[in-house]
Scaffold this motif. Sequence first.
Motif, PDB file in Angstrom:
ATOM      1  N   TYR A 149     -55.178   2.733  15.381  1.00 27.83           N
ATOM      2  CA  TYR A 149     -53.815   3.280  15.475  1.00 27.83           C
ATOM      3  C   TYR A 149     -53.592   4.531  14.636  1.00 27.83           C
ATOM      4  O   TYR A 149     -52.449   4.983  14.488  1.00 27.83           O
ATOM      5  CB  TYR A 149     -52.767   2.221  15.115  1.00 27.83           C
ATOM      6  N   GLN A 150     -54.637   5.139  14.087  1.00 29.94           N
ATOM      7  CA  GLN A 150     -54.433   6.294  13.216  1.00 29.94           C
ATOM      8  C   GLN A 150     -53.902   7.515  13.965  1.00 29.94           C
ATOM      9  O   GLN A 150     -53.366   8.442  13.352  1.00 29.94           O
ATOM     10  CB  GLN A 150     -55.742   6.653  12.505  1.00 29.94           C
ATOM     11  N   THR A 151     -54.008   7.523  15.291  1.00 30.02           N
ATOM     12  CA  THR A 151     -53.467   8.644  16.087  1.00 30.02           C
ATOM     13  C   THR A 151     -52.125   8.277  16.731  1.00 30.02           C
ATOM     14  O   THR A 151     -51.711   8.905  17.690  1.00 30.02           O
ATOM     15  CB  THR A 151     -54.471   9.045  17.178  1.00 30.02           C
ATOM     16  N   ALA A 152     -51.466   7.218  16.211  1.00 30.79           N
ATOM     17  CA  ALA A 152     -50.196   6.761  16.784  1.00 30.79           C
ATOM     18  C   ALA A 152     -49.118   7.833  16.672  1.00 30.79           C
ATOM     19  O   ALA A 152     -49.176   8.733  15.841  1.00 30.79           O
ATOM     20  CB  ALA A 152     -49.733   5.491  16.069  1.00 30.79           C
ATOM     21  N   ALA A 153     -48.092   7.709  17.523  1.00 31.98           N
ATOM     22  CA  ALA A 153     -47.027   8.713  17.593  1.00 31.98           C
ATOM     23  C   ALA A 153     -46.223   8.762  16.292  1.00 31.98           C
ATOM     24  O   ALA A 153     -46.033   7.757  15.611  1.00 31.98           O
ATOM     25  CB  ALA A 153     -46.107   8.392  18.753  1.00 31.98           C
ATOM     26  N   PHE A 154     -45.717   9.939  15.946  1.00 35.28           N
ATOM     27  CA  PHE A 154     -44.888  10.127  14.754  1.00 35.28           C
ATOM     28  C   PHE A 154     -43.481   9.612  15.018  1.00 35.28           C
ATOM     29  O   PHE A 154     -42.908   9.835  16.090  1.00 35.28           O
ATOM     30  CB  PHE A 154     -44.853  11.621  14.404  1.00 35.28           C
ATOM     31  N   ILE A 155     -42.899   8.910  14.046  1.00 32.29           N
ATOM     32  CA  ILE A 155     -41.547   8.366  14.167  1.00 32.29           C
ATOM     33  C   ILE A 155     -40.554   9.385  13.607  1.00 32.29           C
ATOM     34  O   ILE A 155     -40.624   9.751  12.438  1.00 32.29           O
ATOM     35  CB  ILE A 155     -41.418   7.035  13.410  1.00 32.29           C
ATOM     36  N   THR A 156     -39.600   9.853  14.434  1.00 31.16           N
ATOM     37  CA  THR A 156     -38.632  10.855  14.004  1.00 31.16           C
ATOM     38  C   THR A 156     -37.378  10.199  13.434  1.00 31.16           C
ATOM     39  O   THR A 156     -37.112   9.012  13.693  1.00 31.16           O
ATOM     40  CB  THR A 156     -38.218  11.742  15.195  1.00 31.16           C
ATOM     41  N   PRO A 157     -36.569  10.950  12.643  1.00 26.46           N
ATOM     42  CA  PRO A 157     -35.290  10.405  12.137  1.00 26.46           C
ATOM     43  C   PRO A 157     -34.375   9.944  13.269  1.00 26.46           C
ATOM     44  O   PRO A 157     -33.646   8.957  13.118  1.00 26.46           O
ATOM     45  CB  PRO A 157     -34.699  11.586  11.376  1.00 26.46           C
ATOM     46  N   ARG A 158     -34.416  10.644  14.396  1.00 25.08           N
ATOM     47  CA  ARG A 158     -33.579  10.248  15.531  1.00 25.08           C
ATOM     48  C   ARG A 158     -34.034   8.890  16.081  1.00 25.08           C
ATOM     49  O   ARG A 158     -33.192   8.052  16.435  1.00 25.08           O
ATOM     50  CB  ARG A 158     -33.666  11.305  16.630  1.00 25.08           C
ATOM     51  N   ASP A 159     -35.328   8.677  16.144  1.00 20.61           N
ATOM     52  CA  ASP A 159     -35.847   7.390  16.589  1.00 20.61           C
ATOM     53  C   ASP A 159     -35.314   6.262  15.706  1.00 20.61           C
ATOM     54  O   ASP A 159     -34.921   5.202  16.191  1.00 20.61           O
ATOM     55  CB  ASP A 159     -37.381   7.372  16.534  1.00 20.61           C
ATOM     56  N   VAL A 160     -35.298   6.523  14.387  1.00 15.32           N
ATOM     57  CA  VAL A 160     -34.861   5.506  13.428  1.00 15.32           C
ATOM     58  C   VAL A 160     -33.386   5.161  13.639  1.00 15.32           C
ATOM     59  O   VAL A 160     -33.001   3.988  13.701  1.00 15.32           O
ATOM     60  CB  VAL A 160     -35.092   5.984  11.980  1.00 15.32           C
ATOM     61  N   HIS A 161     -32.534   6.194  13.764  1.00 14.15           N
ATOM     62  CA  HIS A 161     -31.098   5.943  13.896  1.00 14.15           C
ATOM     63  C   HIS A 161     -30.772   5.288  15.233  1.00 14.15           C
ATOM     64  O   HIS A 161     -29.911   4.387  15.308  1.00 14.15           O
ATOM     65  CB  HIS A 161     -30.308   7.248  13.758  1.00 14.15           C
ATOM     66  N   GLU A 162     -31.421   5.684  16.301  1.00 17.21           N
ATOM     67  CA  GLU A 162     -31.173   5.065  17.604  1.00 17.21           C
ATOM     68  C   GLU A 162     -31.565   3.588  17.595  1.00 17.21           C
ATOM     69  O   GLU A 162     -30.877   2.755  18.190  1.00 17.21           O
ATOM     70  CB  GLU A 162     -31.937   5.822  18.692  1.00 17.21           C
ATOM     71  N   TYR A 163     -32.643   3.294  16.909  1.00 18.01           N
ATOM     72  CA  TYR A 163     -33.074   1.900  16.838  1.00 18.01           C
ATOM     73  C   TYR A 163     -32.060   1.084  16.047  1.00 18.01           C
ATOM     74  O   TYR A 163     -31.720  -0.049  16.422  1.00 18.01           O
ATOM     75  CB  TYR A 163     -34.454   1.806  16.181  1.00 18.01           C
ATOM     76  N   TYR A 164     -31.550   1.639  14.950  1.00 13.20           N
ATOM     77  CA  TYR A 164     -30.544   0.953  14.137  1.00 13.20           C
ATOM     78  C   TYR A 164     -29.290   0.675  14.966  1.00 13.20           C
ATOM     79  O   TYR A 164     -28.728  -0.433  14.917  1.00 13.20           O
ATOM     80  CB  TYR A 164     -30.189   1.798  12.925  1.00 13.20           C
ATOM     81  N   THR A 165     -28.853   1.647  15.731  1.00 14.08           N
ATOM     82  CA  THR A 165     -27.635   1.508  16.531  1.00 14.08           C
ATOM     83  C   THR A 165     -27.759   0.393  17.560  1.00 14.08           C
ATOM     84  O   THR A 165     -26.824  -0.385  17.782  1.00 14.08           O
ATOM     85  CB  THR A 165     -27.313   2.832  17.238  1.00 14.08           C
ATOM     86  N   SER A 166     -28.919   0.285  18.182  1.00 16.58           N
ATOM     87  CA  SER A 166     -29.092  -0.692  19.256  1.00 16.58           C
ATOM     88  C   SER A 166     -29.556  -2.068  18.754  1.00 16.58           C
ATOM     89  O   SER A 166     -29.554  -3.030  19.526  1.00 16.58           O
ATOM     90  CB  SER A 166     -30.090  -0.166  20.289  1.00 16.58           C
ATOM     91  N   HIS A 167     -29.936  -2.161  17.466  1.00 16.32           N
ATOM     92  CA  HIS A 167     -30.418  -3.436  16.919  1.00 16.32           C
ATOM     93  C   HIS A 167     -29.685  -3.800  15.624  1.00 16.32           C
ATOM     94  O   HIS A 167     -30.233  -4.473  14.753  1.00 16.32           O
ATOM     95  CB  HIS A 167     -31.922  -3.374  16.640  1.00 16.32           C
ATOM     96  N   ARG A 168     -28.444  -3.382  15.529  1.00 19.65           N
ATOM     97  CA  ARG A 168     -27.711  -3.532  14.276  1.00 19.65           C
ATOM     98  C   ARG A 168     -27.665  -4.974  13.780  1.00 19.65           C
ATOM     99  O   ARG A 168     -27.873  -5.260  12.601  1.00 19.65           O
ATOM    100  CB  ARG A 168     -26.289  -2.994  14.481  1.00 19.65           C
TER     101      ARG A 168
END
Length: 332
Positions: free
Chosen positions: A163-182
Amino acid sequence: MKYFSVLAISLAALSVPGAEANSAVSLRPEPQVQVSALNSVLASVNGEPISLEDVLPLTRAAEYQAAAAYSGGQLSKAVYEIRKRAVESLIDRKLIVADYKKQEFVLPSRDIEAELDAVAERMGYRSRSEFISKLRENGSSIDDIRREVEERIICQLMLYRAYQTAAFITPRDVHEYYTSHREEFASPESIELAMLSINPGNDSADQKISEIQAALDKNPDRFAELVKLHSTGPAAERGGDLGTIELKRLRPEFAAAIVKPETGRIYGPVKTPEGLIWLRINAYHPSRDADFTSLEPQIRQRLEAVVRAESAKRYTDRLREGAIIRYFFEEN
Protein backbone atom coordinates in the motif's frame (compact mmCIF):
# COMPACT_ATOMS: atom_id res chain seq x y z
CA MET A 1 -5.88 -6.46 7.37
CA LYS A 2 -5.37 -6.82 11.10
CA TYR A 3 -2.67 -9.06 12.51
CA PHE A 4 -2.69 -10.15 16.13
CA SER A 5 -0.22 -9.45 18.92
CA VAL A 6 2.76 -11.75 19.13
CA LEU A 7 2.21 -11.96 22.89
CA ALA A 8 -1.38 -13.09 22.57
CA ILE A 9 -0.36 -15.68 20.00
CA SER A 10 2.52 -17.19 21.91
CA LEU A 11 2.29 -16.76 25.67
CA ALA A 12 -1.33 -17.85 25.97
CA ALA A 13 -0.94 -20.90 23.70
CA LEU A 14 -0.86 -24.39 25.17
CA SER A 15 1.97 -26.74 24.27
CA VAL A 16 0.16 -29.50 22.41
CA PRO A 17 1.59 -31.58 19.54
CA GLY A 18 -0.08 -31.56 16.11
CA ALA A 19 -2.67 -34.05 14.87
CA GLU A 20 -4.48 -35.14 11.72
CA ALA A 21 -7.31 -33.02 10.32
CA ASN A 22 -10.86 -33.90 11.33
CA SER A 23 -13.47 -34.01 8.60
CA ALA A 24 -15.88 -31.71 10.48
CA VAL A 25 -14.47 -29.85 13.47
CA SER A 26 -16.83 -27.46 15.26
CA LEU A 27 -15.88 -23.83 15.87
CA ARG A 28 -18.54 -23.49 18.54
CA PRO A 29 -17.45 -22.75 22.13
CA GLU A 30 -17.01 -25.59 24.60
CA PRO A 31 -16.92 -25.34 28.44
CA GLN A 32 -13.51 -27.01 28.51
CA VAL A 33 -11.44 -27.59 25.38
CA GLN A 34 -9.86 -31.02 25.50
CA VAL A 35 -6.41 -31.82 24.12
CA SER A 36 -7.93 -33.75 21.21
CA ALA A 37 -10.00 -30.69 20.27
CA LEU A 38 -6.95 -28.42 20.48
CA ASN A 39 -5.20 -30.76 18.07
CA SER A 40 -8.07 -30.49 15.58
CA VAL A 41 -7.08 -28.99 12.26
CA LEU A 42 -9.52 -26.29 11.12
CA ALA A 43 -7.91 -25.41 7.79
CA SER A 44 -4.80 -25.92 5.70
CA VAL A 45 -2.84 -23.61 3.40
CA ASN A 46 -0.78 -25.37 0.74
CA GLY A 47 -0.69 -28.37 3.09
CA GLU A 48 0.27 -26.37 6.20
CA PRO A 49 -2.30 -26.88 9.01
CA ILE A 50 -4.09 -24.34 11.20
CA SER A 51 -5.39 -25.91 14.41
CA LEU A 52 -7.82 -24.85 17.11
CA GLU A 53 -4.75 -24.43 19.31
CA ASP A 54 -3.51 -21.71 16.92
CA VAL A 55 -6.89 -19.96 16.93
CA LEU A 56 -7.90 -19.85 20.61
CA PRO A 57 -5.13 -17.51 21.83
CA LEU A 58 -6.19 -15.01 19.15
CA THR A 59 -9.88 -15.06 20.04
CA ARG A 60 -9.92 -15.22 23.84
CA ALA A 61 -10.44 -11.48 24.51
CA ALA A 62 -13.19 -11.17 21.88
CA GLU A 63 -14.94 -14.25 23.28
CA TYR A 64 -14.94 -12.67 26.75
CA GLN A 65 -16.64 -9.61 25.23
CA ALA A 66 -19.20 -11.83 23.49
CA ALA A 67 -20.11 -13.47 26.80
CA ALA A 68 -21.29 -10.08 28.09
CA ALA A 69 -23.46 -9.40 25.05
CA TYR A 70 -24.96 -12.80 24.15
CA SER A 71 -26.13 -16.10 25.58
CA GLY A 72 -27.20 -19.52 24.31
CA GLY A 73 -27.36 -19.90 20.55
CA GLN A 74 -26.46 -16.26 19.93
CA LEU A 75 -23.25 -16.69 21.92
CA SER A 76 -22.37 -19.84 20.00
CA LYS A 77 -22.91 -18.00 16.71
CA ALA A 78 -20.84 -15.00 17.84
CA VAL A 79 -17.93 -17.20 18.96
CA TYR A 80 -18.12 -19.15 15.69
CA GLU A 81 -17.75 -15.92 13.69
CA ILE A 82 -14.89 -14.70 15.90
CA ARG A 83 -12.96 -17.94 15.42
CA LYS A 84 -13.71 -18.09 11.72
CA ARG A 85 -12.25 -14.59 11.23
CA ALA A 86 -9.15 -15.70 13.13
CA VAL A 87 -8.77 -18.68 10.79
CA GLU A 88 -8.96 -16.37 7.76
CA SER A 89 -6.37 -14.02 9.29
CA LEU A 90 -4.00 -16.92 9.92
CA ILE A 91 -4.45 -18.08 6.33
CA ASP A 92 -3.49 -14.62 5.04
CA ARG A 93 -0.55 -14.49 7.41
CA LYS A 94 0.86 -17.80 6.19
CA LEU A 95 0.47 -16.73 2.56
CA ILE A 96 2.24 -13.41 3.19
CA VAL A 97 5.15 -15.11 4.94
CA ALA A 98 5.43 -17.59 2.06
CA ASP A 99 5.44 -14.72 -0.45
CA TYR A 100 8.19 -12.96 1.53
CA LYS A 101 10.37 -16.05 1.27
CA LYS A 102 10.26 -15.73 -2.52
CA GLN A 103 11.66 -12.18 -2.41
CA GLU A 104 15.31 -11.21 -2.80
CA PHE A 105 15.61 -9.16 0.41
CA VAL A 106 16.18 -10.60 3.89
CA LEU A 107 14.94 -9.23 7.22
CA PRO A 108 17.98 -8.30 9.36
CA SER A 109 18.30 -10.54 12.43
CA ARG A 110 19.14 -7.47 14.56
CA ASP A 111 15.61 -6.12 13.92
CA ILE A 112 14.10 -9.36 15.22
CA GLU A 113 16.33 -9.41 18.31
CA ALA A 114 15.57 -5.74 19.03
CA GLU A 115 11.84 -6.46 18.90
CA LEU A 116 12.32 -9.48 21.18
CA ASP A 117 13.97 -7.22 23.74
CA ALA A 118 11.12 -4.71 23.35
CA VAL A 119 8.55 -7.47 23.94
CA ALA A 120 10.33 -8.54 27.13
CA GLU A 121 10.56 -4.93 28.33
CA ARG A 122 6.86 -4.26 27.68
CA MET A 123 6.02 -7.31 29.79
CA GLY A 124 8.14 -6.01 32.66
CA TYR A 125 11.07 -8.44 32.50
CA ARG A 126 14.49 -7.13 33.40
CA SER A 127 16.56 -9.59 31.38
CA ARG A 128 16.36 -12.02 28.47
CA SER A 129 16.99 -14.94 30.86
CA GLU A 130 14.02 -13.94 33.05
CA PHE A 131 11.85 -13.69 29.93
CA ILE A 132 12.95 -17.14 28.74
CA SER A 133 12.20 -18.67 32.15
CA LYS A 134 8.65 -17.28 32.12
CA LEU A 135 8.06 -18.55 28.59
CA ARG A 136 9.01 -22.06 29.67
CA GLU A 137 6.53 -21.86 32.55
CA ASN A 138 3.82 -21.04 29.98
CA GLY A 139 4.74 -23.97 27.74
CA SER A 140 6.49 -21.81 25.15
CA SER A 141 10.08 -20.89 24.27
CA ILE A 142 12.18 -18.00 23.03
CA ASP A 143 12.29 -19.68 19.61
CA ASP A 144 8.49 -19.63 19.47
CA ILE A 145 8.45 -15.92 20.29
CA ARG A 146 11.28 -15.20 17.84
CA ARG A 147 9.33 -16.89 15.06
CA GLU A 148 6.18 -14.95 15.92
CA VAL A 149 8.10 -11.67 16.03
CA GLU A 150 9.72 -12.40 12.68
CA GLU A 151 6.40 -13.26 11.05
CA ARG A 152 4.73 -10.15 12.47
CA ILE A 153 7.49 -7.91 11.10
CA ILE A 154 7.35 -9.72 7.76
CA CYS A 155 3.60 -9.12 7.51
CA GLN A 156 4.01 -5.44 8.35
CA LEU A 157 6.77 -5.09 5.77
CA MET A 158 4.97 -6.91 2.96
CA LEU A 159 1.71 -5.05 3.57
CA TYR A 160 3.56 -1.74 3.59
CA ARG A 161 5.02 -2.58 0.19
CA ALA A 162 1.50 -3.35 -1.04
CA TYR A 163 0.00 0.00 0.00
CA GLN A 164 2.96 2.41 -0.14
CA THR A 165 1.62 3.86 -3.43
CA ALA A 166 -1.89 4.41 -1.97
CA ALA A 167 -3.81 7.59 -2.81
CA PHE A 168 -3.15 10.79 -0.82
CA ILE A 169 -5.94 11.85 1.58
CA THR A 170 -6.90 15.53 1.11
CA PRO A 171 -8.42 17.89 3.75
CA ARG A 172 -11.63 17.89 1.70
CA ASP A 173 -11.78 14.10 1.87
CA VAL A 174 -11.48 14.30 5.66
CA HIS A 175 -14.25 16.89 6.11
CA GLU A 176 -16.65 15.14 3.73
CA TYR A 177 -16.17 11.89 5.58
CA TYR A 178 -16.84 13.62 8.92
CA THR A 179 -20.05 15.18 7.58
CA SER A 180 -21.45 11.89 6.31
CA HIS A 181 -20.31 9.77 9.30
CA ARG A 182 -20.80 12.20 12.16
CA GLU A 183 -22.70 9.82 14.43
CA GLU A 184 -19.98 7.18 14.15
CA PHE A 185 -17.48 9.44 15.90
CA ALA A 186 -19.67 10.13 18.91
CA SER A 187 -18.55 8.06 21.91
CA PRO A 188 -21.45 5.82 23.00
CA GLU A 189 -22.34 5.21 26.62
CA SER A 190 -20.20 2.31 27.81
CA ILE A 191 -18.97 0.45 30.88
CA GLU A 192 -15.94 -1.56 31.89
CA LEU A 193 -17.63 -4.72 33.13
CA ALA A 194 -16.56 -7.60 35.39
CA MET A 195 -18.53 -10.81 36.02
CA LEU A 196 -18.76 -13.36 38.85
CA SER A 197 -20.71 -16.46 37.84
CA ILE A 198 -21.86 -19.37 40.03
CA ASN A 199 -23.55 -22.57 38.84
CA PRO A 200 -26.30 -23.30 41.40
CA GLY A 201 -26.67 -26.93 40.37
CA ASN A 202 -24.91 -28.61 43.31
CA ASP A 203 -25.61 -29.20 47.01
CA SER A 204 -23.10 -26.67 48.33
CA ALA A 205 -24.08 -23.90 45.90
CA ASP A 206 -26.63 -22.21 48.18
CA GLN A 207 -24.10 -21.86 50.97
CA LYS A 208 -21.45 -20.56 48.57
CA ILE A 209 -23.88 -18.02 47.11
CA SER A 210 -24.77 -16.77 50.60
CA GLU A 211 -21.09 -16.52 51.53
CA ILE A 212 -20.27 -14.58 48.35
CA GLN A 213 -23.17 -12.16 48.86
CA ALA A 214 -22.19 -11.60 52.48
CA ALA A 215 -18.57 -10.95 51.49
CA LEU A 216 -19.64 -8.47 48.80
CA ASP A 217 -22.01 -6.69 51.20
CA LYS A 218 -19.20 -6.35 53.72
CA ASN A 219 -16.46 -5.31 51.28
CA PRO A 220 -17.37 -4.74 47.59
CA ASP A 221 -13.68 -4.19 46.79
CA ARG A 222 -13.15 -7.95 47.20
CA PHE A 223 -15.06 -8.60 43.96
CA ALA A 224 -12.01 -9.54 41.85
CA GLU A 225 -10.65 -11.74 44.64
CA LEU A 226 -13.96 -13.59 44.96
CA VAL A 227 -14.14 -14.07 41.20
CA LYS A 228 -10.75 -15.77 41.19
CA LEU A 229 -11.80 -18.00 44.09
CA HIS A 230 -15.30 -19.01 43.01
CA SER A 231 -16.34 -17.93 39.51
CA THR A 232 -17.20 -20.50 36.82
CA GLY A 233 -17.58 -17.77 34.20
CA PRO A 234 -15.18 -16.25 31.66
CA ALA A 235 -12.02 -14.32 32.56
CA ALA A 236 -11.96 -15.67 36.13
CA GLU A 237 -8.16 -15.47 36.16
CA ARG A 238 -8.48 -11.72 35.46
CA GLY A 239 -10.99 -11.06 38.22
CA GLY A 240 -13.86 -11.46 35.76
CA ASP A 241 -12.79 -8.42 33.73
CA LEU A 242 -14.63 -8.54 30.37
CA GLY A 243 -13.29 -5.22 29.12
CA THR A 244 -15.31 -2.28 27.78
CA ILE A 245 -18.74 -2.81 26.27
CA GLU A 246 -21.42 -0.40 25.05
CA LEU A 247 -24.48 -0.35 27.29
CA LYS A 248 -26.78 -0.89 24.33
CA ARG A 249 -24.96 -4.15 23.54
CA LEU A 250 -25.57 -5.76 26.93
CA ARG A 251 -27.64 -8.93 26.94
CA PRO A 252 -31.22 -8.27 28.19
CA GLU A 253 -30.75 -9.79 31.67
CA PHE A 254 -27.72 -7.59 32.34
CA ALA A 255 -29.36 -4.46 30.90
CA ALA A 256 -32.40 -4.99 33.14
CA ALA A 257 -30.16 -5.28 36.22
CA ILE A 258 -28.01 -2.24 35.44
CA VAL A 259 -30.69 0.43 35.50
CA LYS A 260 -28.35 3.20 36.61
CA PRO A 261 -24.68 2.46 35.88
CA GLU A 262 -22.24 3.64 38.55
CA THR A 263 -18.50 3.07 38.77
CA GLY A 264 -17.65 0.55 41.48
CA ARG A 265 -21.23 -0.63 42.00
CA ILE A 266 -22.12 -4.35 42.06
CA TYR A 267 -25.40 -5.58 40.54
CA GLY A 268 -27.10 -8.91 41.06
CA PRO A 269 -27.11 -11.77 41.45
CA VAL A 270 -28.85 -12.02 38.07
CA LYS A 271 -30.54 -15.30 37.13
CA THR A 272 -29.37 -16.57 33.72
CA PRO A 273 -29.30 -19.96 31.92
CA GLU A 274 -25.62 -20.19 32.89
CA GLY A 275 -26.30 -19.66 36.60
CA LEU A 276 -26.31 -16.74 39.04
CA ILE A 277 -24.19 -13.77 37.98
CA TRP A 278 -22.95 -10.71 39.85
CA LEU A 279 -21.83 -7.75 37.72
CA ARG A 280 -19.39 -5.03 38.76
CA ILE A 281 -18.90 -1.80 36.83
CA ASN A 282 -15.19 -1.08 37.01
CA ALA A 283 -15.70 2.21 35.16
CA TYR A 284 -18.59 4.11 33.58
CA HIS A 285 -18.13 6.23 30.44
CA PRO A 286 -21.00 8.58 29.44
CA SER A 287 -21.66 9.32 25.79
CA ARG A 288 -19.86 12.24 24.12
CA ASP A 289 -20.63 14.21 20.95
CA ALA A 290 -18.23 14.38 18.02
CA ASP A 291 -16.08 17.47 17.37
CA PHE A 292 -14.39 17.92 13.98
CA THR A 293 -11.35 19.88 15.20
CA SER A 294 -10.31 17.25 17.70
CA LEU A 295 -11.35 14.38 15.46
CA GLU A 296 -9.60 15.48 12.25
CA PRO A 297 -6.41 13.43 12.91
CA GLN A 298 -8.49 10.38 13.82
CA ILE A 299 -10.61 10.71 10.67
CA ARG A 300 -7.50 11.01 8.51
CA GLN A 301 -6.09 7.88 10.13
CA ARG A 302 -9.36 6.07 9.47
CA LEU A 303 -9.37 7.04 5.80
CA GLU A 304 -5.75 6.01 5.45
CA ALA A 305 -6.60 2.72 7.16
CA VAL A 306 -9.37 2.15 4.61
CA VAL A 307 -6.93 2.67 1.75
CA ARG A 308 -4.41 0.36 3.40
CA ALA A 309 -7.08 -2.30 4.02
CA GLU A 310 -8.18 -2.17 0.38
CA SER A 311 -4.57 -2.51 -0.76
CA ALA A 312 -3.99 -5.37 1.66
CA LYS A 313 -7.11 -7.18 0.45
CA ARG A 314 -6.05 -6.90 -3.17
CA TYR A 315 -2.66 -8.29 -2.18
CA THR A 316 -4.00 -11.23 -0.13
CA ASP A 317 -6.70 -11.99 -2.73
CA ARG A 318 -3.94 -12.35 -5.30
CA LEU A 319 -2.00 -14.67 -2.98
CA ARG A 320 -5.12 -16.76 -2.35
CA GLU A 321 -5.71 -17.21 -6.07
CA GLY A 322 -2.49 -19.20 -6.32
CA ALA A 323 -2.94 -21.17 -3.10
CA ILE A 324 -4.63 -24.44 -2.14
CA ILE A 325 -6.84 -23.66 0.87
CA ARG A 326 -8.99 -26.29 2.58
CA TYR A 327 -11.43 -25.92 5.48
CA PHE A 328 -12.25 -28.71 7.93
CA PHE A 329 -14.81 -27.08 10.23
CA GLU A 330 -18.59 -27.12 10.20
CA GLU A 331 -20.51 -24.17 8.81
CA ASN A 332 -22.61 -22.53 11.51
